[in-house]
Design an enzyme around this catalytic site. Structure first.
Site, PDB file in Angstrom:
ATOM      1  N   GLY A 285      62.098  23.646  50.657  1.00  0.00           N
ATOM      2  CA  GLY A 285      61.075  24.412  49.968  1.00  0.00           C
ATOM      3  C   GLY A 285      60.877  25.785  50.576  1.00  0.00           C
ATOM      4  N   ALA A 286      60.117  26.621  49.849  1.00  0.00           N
ATOM      5  CA  ALA A 286      59.947  28.002  50.293  1.00  0.00           C
ATOM      6  C   ALA A 286      58.584  28.568  49.922  1.00  0.00           C
ATOM      7  CB  ALA A 286      61.039  28.883  49.679  1.00  0.00           C
ATOM      8  N   GLY A 287      57.567  27.708  49.804  1.00  0.00           N
ATOM      9  CA  GLY A 287      56.244  28.190  49.458  1.00  0.00           C
ATOM     10  C   GLY A 287      55.443  28.585  50.683  1.00  0.00           C
TER      11      GLY A 287
ATOM     12  N   TYR B  79      50.430  13.850  51.953  1.00  0.00           N
ATOM     13  CA  TYR B  79      49.707  12.669  52.427  1.00  0.00           C
ATOM     14  C   TYR B  79      49.187  11.802  51.289  1.00  0.00           C
ATOM     15  CZ  TYR B  79      45.448  15.450  51.573  1.00  0.00           C
ATOM     16  OH  TYR B  79      44.459  16.220  51.005  1.00  0.00           O
TER      17      TYR B  79
ATOM     18  N   GLY C  23      51.889  13.982  56.329  1.00  0.00           N
ATOM     19  CA  GLY C  23      50.911  15.007  56.037  1.00  0.00           C
ATOM     20  C   GLY C  23      49.551  14.725  56.636  1.00  0.00           C
TER      21      GLY C  23
ATOM     22  N   ASN D 184      43.334  29.708  57.209  1.00  0.00           N
ATOM     23  CA  ASN D 184      42.780  28.446  56.720  1.00  0.00           C
ATOM     24  C   ASN D 184      41.478  28.087  57.427  1.00  0.00           C
ATOM     25  OD1 ASN D 184      43.741  27.537  59.238  1.00  0.00           O
ATOM     26  ND2 ASN D 184      44.146  25.488  58.426  1.00  0.00           N
TER      27      ASN D 184
ATOM     28  N   ASP E 106      47.033  25.582  60.795  1.00  0.00           N
ATOM     29  CA  ASP E 106      48.169  24.814  60.270  1.00  0.00           C
ATOM     30  C   ASP E 106      49.365  24.893  61.208  1.00  0.00           C
ATOM     31  OD1 ASP E 106      46.962  23.884  57.929  1.00  0.00           O
ATOM     32  OD2 ASP E 106      47.492  25.680  56.798  1.00  0.00           O
TER      33      ASP E 106
ATOM     34  N   LYS F 262      43.901  31.190  50.965  1.00  0.00           N
ATOM     35  CA  LYS F 262      44.312  31.481  52.333  1.00  0.00           C
ATOM     36  C   LYS F 262      44.677  32.946  52.557  1.00  0.00           C
ATOM     37  CE  LYS F 262      45.863  26.802  53.463  1.00  0.00           C
ATOM     38  NZ  LYS F 262      46.957  25.975  54.016  1.00  0.00           N
TER      39      LYS F 262
ATOM     40  N   SER G  12      40.282  16.873  48.440  1.00  0.00           N
ATOM     41  CA  SER G  12      40.349  17.236  49.856  1.00  0.00           C
ATOM     42  C   SER G  12      39.790  16.141  50.764  1.00  0.00           C
ATOM     43  CB  SER G  12      39.581  18.539  50.101  1.00  0.00           C
ATOM     44  OG  SER G  12      39.560  18.848  51.482  1.00  0.00           O
TER      45      SER G  12
END
Length: 279
Positions: free
Chosen positions: A132-134, A221, A242, A93, A109, A72, A21
């Site tokens: 994507g779909a997360g 990122y 990112g 978050n 976010d 989250k 992180s």
């Protein structure tokens, strides 16, 4: 009794895995610029099972928490209140501990995505595509609800994921059409493409970048640039990365947790860039 504003305050990022992180780098840079010499920001490896006991052990010196996966959604039952934005995507978050001891959750976010896009000149688009779909894709849809006036096409790998994205579209009042991942190259023709997939997933799409691409928002990122982002920039397209998202959402977190603002966007970005270059 809550600590006075002059007392040492604590904040941290929680998640699993968490060693990668950049949040400590960004928040500490902000504290330094804002003169908050008594503030500290750490990271803790915490999974869903350990989250309740971690919360119970927090003292009055704690000002806030940043949360990454897989926490989250797991954190929501532990909070007294969540913002409309967090409720809209069922993801928190950011947690702020108020002076009266309440735990308030938010999602930075979504506005962070909007701010990153606006910084790169994207105020409004007529259509968009999501790769994507997360969980990040649902935040992307919420951001697109604020900047996209027309259809969003989501490219996914399964009908179950497709159904989820259509459901999110209904909840967020976004016109969503789904398409199979095998046709993901078609997404790159959109005025705005948001790639929300894990590292290396979009590498094969680099060869499909059109001759005159518009805007790509790749939420990764590290590693950076991705092959897709690199090819996009070479073709003359605008690229939002990112780190842009990470910095903008962290700016909002710093302001909420500390009560000081505006947070130093440029100093935070510079600190993030240096940390990534050192990896």
């Amino acid at each position: 009794m809550p600590p006075r504003a002059t007392d040492a305050r604590r904040a941290a990022v929680l998640g699993s895995p968490i060693a990668h992180s950049l949040s400590p780098v960004l928040h500490r840079a902000a504290y330094a610029e804002l003169g908050l010499t008594d503030w500290s920001y750490d990271r803790f490896e915490i999974d869903e099972a350990g989250l309740p006991s971690f919360f119970e052990g927090l003292g009055p010196e704690w000002a806030g928490l940043s949360l990454t996966m897989p926490l989250k959604r797991a954190v929501i039952p532990l909070l007294d209140e969540i913002s409309d934005t967090a409720a809209s995507v069922e993801a928190v978050n950011t947690v702020v501990f108020t002076a009266d001891g309440r735990r308030v959750g938010d999602n930075t976010d979504v506005p962070g995505m909007v701010a990153a896009l606006r910084e790169h000149g994207v105020e409004q688009v007529g259509s968009a595509a999501i790769l994507g779909a997360g969980a990040t894709a649902s935040s992307a849809l919420a951001a697109l609800a604020r900047v996209c006036t027309g259809e969003v096409v989501a490219y996914v790998r399964s009908e179950a994921r497709a159904a989820e994205m259509r459901e999110w579209g209904e909840r967020l009042d976004v016109e969503v059409r789904t398409a199979d991942w095998t046709d993901a190259g078609q997404a790159l023709e959109a005025p705005l493409v948001i790639a929300t997939t894990p590292a290396w997933t979009t590498d094969a799409l680099a060869d499909a970048v059109p001759g005159r691409p518009a805007t790509l928002f790749d939420v990764l990122y590290d590693p950076w640039p991705t092959p897709l982002a690199a090819r996009w920039a070479m073709a003359g397209g605008a690229v939002v990365g990112g780190l842009d998202l990470l910095v903008h959402q962290a700016v909002l977190q710093v302001e909420q947790m500390t009560g000081h603002g505006p947070a130093p966007l440029h100093a935070m970005r510079e600190a993030g860039e240096k940390a990534l270059a050192a990896r």
